[in-house]
Design a protein around this motif. Sequence first.
Motif, PDB file in Angstrom:
ATOM      1  N   ASP A 204       0.807  -1.220   0.000  1.00  0.00           N
ATOM      2  CA  ASP A 204       0.000   0.000   0.000  1.00  0.00           C
ATOM      3  C   ASP A 204       0.841   1.272   0.000  1.00  0.00           C
ATOM      4  O   ASP A 204       0.389   2.326   0.425  1.00  0.00           O
ATOM      5  N   ASP A 205       2.095   1.187  -0.508  1.00  0.00           N
ATOM      6  CA  ASP A 205       2.936   2.390  -0.537  1.00  0.00           C
ATOM      7  C   ASP A 205       2.908   3.089  -1.893  1.00  0.00           C
ATOM      8  O   ASP A 205       3.540   4.125  -2.081  1.00  0.00           O
ATOM      9  N   ASN A 206       2.172   2.493  -2.862  1.00  0.00           N
ATOM     10  CA  ASN A 206       2.031   3.083  -4.200  1.00  0.00           C
ATOM     11  C   ASN A 206       3.384   3.299  -4.885  1.00  0.00           C
ATOM     12  O   ASN A 206       3.559   4.262  -5.641  1.00  0.00           O
ATOM     13  N   VAL A 207       4.317   2.382  -4.604  1.00  0.00           N
ATOM     14  CA  VAL A 207       5.604   2.339  -5.300  1.00  0.00           C
ATOM     15  C   VAL A 207       5.639   1.030  -6.076  1.00  0.00           C
ATOM     16  O   VAL A 207       5.401  -0.035  -5.507  1.00  0.00           O
ATOM     17  N   THR A 208       5.918   1.096  -7.367  1.00  0.00           N
ATOM     18  CA  THR A 208       5.799  -0.097  -8.205  1.00  0.00           C
ATOM     19  C   THR A 208       6.885  -0.149  -9.262  1.00  0.00           C
ATOM     20  O   THR A 208       7.418   0.884  -9.680  1.00  0.00           O
ATOM     21  N   ASN A 209       7.200  -1.374  -9.682  1.00  0.00           N
ATOM     22  CA  ASN A 209       8.114  -1.545 -10.810  1.00  0.00           C
ATOM     23  C   ASN A 209       7.341  -1.883 -12.091  1.00  0.00           C
ATOM     24  O   ASN A 209       7.938  -2.281 -13.090  1.00  0.00           O
ATOM     25  N   LYS A 210       6.034  -1.723 -12.047  1.00  0.00           N
ATOM     26  CA  LYS A 210       5.192  -1.935 -13.225  1.00  0.00           C
ATOM     27  C   LYS A 210       5.031  -0.609 -13.962  1.00  0.00           C
ATOM     28  O   LYS A 210       4.533   0.363 -13.399  1.00  0.00           O
ATOM     29  N   SER A 211       5.432  -0.566 -15.225  1.00  0.00           N
ATOM     30  CA  SER A 211       5.373   0.687 -15.977  1.00  0.00           C
ATOM     31  C   SER A 211       4.012   0.940 -16.615  1.00  0.00           C
ATOM     32  O   SER A 211       3.771   2.019 -17.153  1.00  0.00           O
ATOM     33  N   THR A 212       3.109  -0.065 -16.547  1.00  0.00           N
ATOM     34  CA  THR A 212       1.736   0.131 -17.024  1.00  0.00           C
ATOM     35  C   THR A 212       0.771  -0.263 -15.904  1.00  0.00           C
ATOM     36  O   THR A 212       0.047  -1.256 -16.017  1.00  0.00           O
ATOM     37  N   PRO A 213       0.774   0.488 -14.805  1.00  0.00           N
ATOM     38  CA  PRO A 213      -0.044   0.114 -13.652  1.00  0.00           C
ATOM     39  C   PRO A 213      -1.537   0.254 -13.936  1.00  0.00           C
ATOM     40  O   PRO A 213      -1.960   0.987 -14.842  1.00  0.00           O
ATOM     41  N   ALA A 214      -2.347  -0.440 -13.149  1.00  0.00           N
ATOM     42  CA  ALA A 214      -3.800  -0.382 -13.282  1.00  0.00           C
ATOM     43  C   ALA A 214      -4.406   0.219 -12.021  1.00  0.00           C
ATOM     44  O   ALA A 214      -3.913   0.014 -10.910  1.00  0.00           O
ATOM     45  N   PHE A 215      -5.515   0.951 -12.205  1.00  0.00           N
ATOM     46  CA  PHE A 215      -6.160   1.670 -11.118  1.00  0.00           C
ATOM     47  C   PHE A 215      -7.645   1.301 -11.048  1.00  0.00           C
ATOM     48  O   PHE A 215      -8.249   0.931 -12.060  1.00  0.00           O
ATOM     49  N   ILE A 216      -8.217   1.440  -9.859  1.00  0.00           N
ATOM     50  CA  ILE A 216      -9.624   1.156  -9.644  1.00  0.00           C
ATOM     51  C   ILE A 216     -10.237   2.313  -8.870  1.00  0.00           C
ATOM     52  O   ILE A 216      -9.546   2.998  -8.106  1.00  0.00           O
ATOM     53  N   GLY A 217     -11.524   2.543  -9.100  1.00  0.00           N
ATOM     54  CA  GLY A 217     -12.214   3.615  -8.381  1.00  0.00           C
ATOM     55  C   GLY A 217     -13.690   3.598  -8.707  1.00  0.00           C
ATOM     56  O   GLY A 217     -14.210   2.648  -9.311  1.00  0.00           O
ATOM     57  N   ASP A 218     -14.401   4.656  -8.311  1.00  0.00           N
ATOM     58  CA  ASP A 218     -15.840   4.771  -8.542  1.00  0.00           C
ATOM     59  C   ASP A 218     -16.147   6.102  -9.218  1.00  0.00           C
ATOM     60  O   ASP A 218     -15.521   7.129  -8.911  1.00  0.00           O
ATOM     61  N   ALA A 219     -17.116   6.051 -10.137  1.00  0.00           N
ATOM     62  CA  ALA A 219     -17.569   7.248 -10.842  1.00  0.00           C
ATOM     63  C   ALA A 219     -19.048   7.070 -11.178  1.00  0.00           C
ATOM     64  O   ALA A 219     -19.650   6.038 -10.851  1.00  0.00           O
ATOM     65  N   ALA A 220     -19.632   8.076 -11.798  1.00  0.00           N
ATOM     66  CA  ALA A 220     -21.027   7.962 -12.205  1.00  0.00           C
ATOM     67  C   ALA A 220     -21.194   6.764 -13.132  1.00  0.00           C
ATOM     68  O   ALA A 220     -20.433   6.581 -14.077  1.00  0.00           O
ATOM     69  N   ALA A 221     -22.192   5.903 -12.829  1.00  0.00           N
ATOM     70  CA  ALA A 221     -22.407   4.699 -13.627  1.00  0.00           C
ATOM     71  C   ALA A 221     -22.570   5.057 -15.098  1.00  0.00           C
ATOM     72  O   ALA A 221     -23.319   5.968 -15.455  1.00  0.00           O
ATOM     73  N   GLY A 222     -21.849   4.332 -15.955  1.00  0.00           N
ATOM     74  CA  GLY A 222     -21.940   4.550 -17.383  1.00  0.00           C
ATOM     75  C   GLY A 222     -21.146   5.726 -17.919  1.00  0.00           C
ATOM     76  O   GLY A 222     -21.091   5.924 -19.135  1.00  0.00           O
ATOM     77  N   SER A 223     -20.510   6.476 -17.039  1.00  0.00           N
ATOM     78  CA  SER A 223     -19.732   7.634 -17.495  1.00  0.00           C
ATOM     79  C   SER A 223     -18.384   7.191 -18.046  1.00  0.00           C
ATOM     80  O   SER A 223     -17.875   6.117 -17.718  1.00  0.00           O
ATOM     81  N   THR A 224     -17.826   8.025 -18.907  1.00  0.00           N
ATOM     82  CA  THR A 224     -16.484   7.777 -19.431  1.00  0.00           C
ATOM     83  C   THR A 224     -15.471   8.366 -18.455  1.00  0.00           C
ATOM     84  O   THR A 224     -15.513   9.557 -18.154  1.00  0.00           O
TER      85      THR A 224
END
Length: 337
Positions: free
Chosen positions: A71-91
């Motif tokens: 959970d330190d948000n330090v990575t050796n992945k150069s194409t990291p993936a993220f997750i979150g919440d937004a308005a349903a169906g929104s871009t």
Amino acid sequence: MLLANWLKTLLRSSRSSRITSRPGNTSRSQRSHRRTLRASAEILEDRTLLTTAIPTVPDLIGAFDTGDSADDNVTNKSTPAFIGDAAAGSTVEIFANGVSVGTTVALSPSGTYVISSSTLADGSYDITATADDGVSGVSDPSSALALTIDTVAPNVPSVPDLSSASDSGTADTDDLTNDTTPTLSGTSEAGIHVELTSDEDGLVGTASADGSGNWSITTSALSEDDHSLTATAKDIAGNTSTASAALVVTIDATSPAAPAIPDLATASDTGNDSDNITSDDTPTINGTAEADTSIELLSGSTSLGTTTADVSGNWSITTGALAETVHNLTATSTDAA
């Protein structure tokens, strides 16, 4: 919304206070003013009611948060993936330091989004997200996630060195020991995580290098064998160095077999040559033991001499001058470990 209501009130007020050029007629300027107020109120009300909700802060997916901490948000992945919440169906669009690096559509009805970024170079980034529901336009950016990309492996540590305190036996530099949990030391990058590995027993210890790059590891129990011990360095992003050159350490924790009972040499056994009674006060004593072990001849607790058994295990010691008395002679054997 409050501004829109205010404009509507102003519009109604303008109706009740209009100026007439003659009875029943409204002036041209008054009519134009009313139209402007009405349009402004409609635009502001529409904009206020239909603004797309701001997405949550993007969260680095655990599988991409490499290294010791998840959970330190330090990575050796150069194409990291993220997750979150937004308005349903929104871009949803994510940005790294203000530059777009990926888009997706938030799921319906949950509003969850998952985005893999385009390739990011090593460095530090503020990751933000916006959402567009297709009706009212793009939301303001979310709060930022601080992310570090580090894909560079640390430098190779030095060859491990067996401590002199753990190098038992006749020499403290032969890397032969009866200590099954020996201590080894070395150098690496300051503050880095170091792992010590045996070709026989696998990972046998870890440590963190100090501010000067020095590290020391007392191993887990090692099997009795020859061990090629190597060190690797691992940084907080999970990058691992190439293994160091190997140090070969031999673990021998088994005591040698007890030597055979000492025997008075025939040439020293004067008179009857099998009664072990002699007038020779510096007799020669023979025996057998494990090959190449160190032999000590004792009279009680007094040492009478030492030697090394030959490759066949044979040994011979001529004592110093012995007093005229009965001597109970014993021999001990010590191996190189």
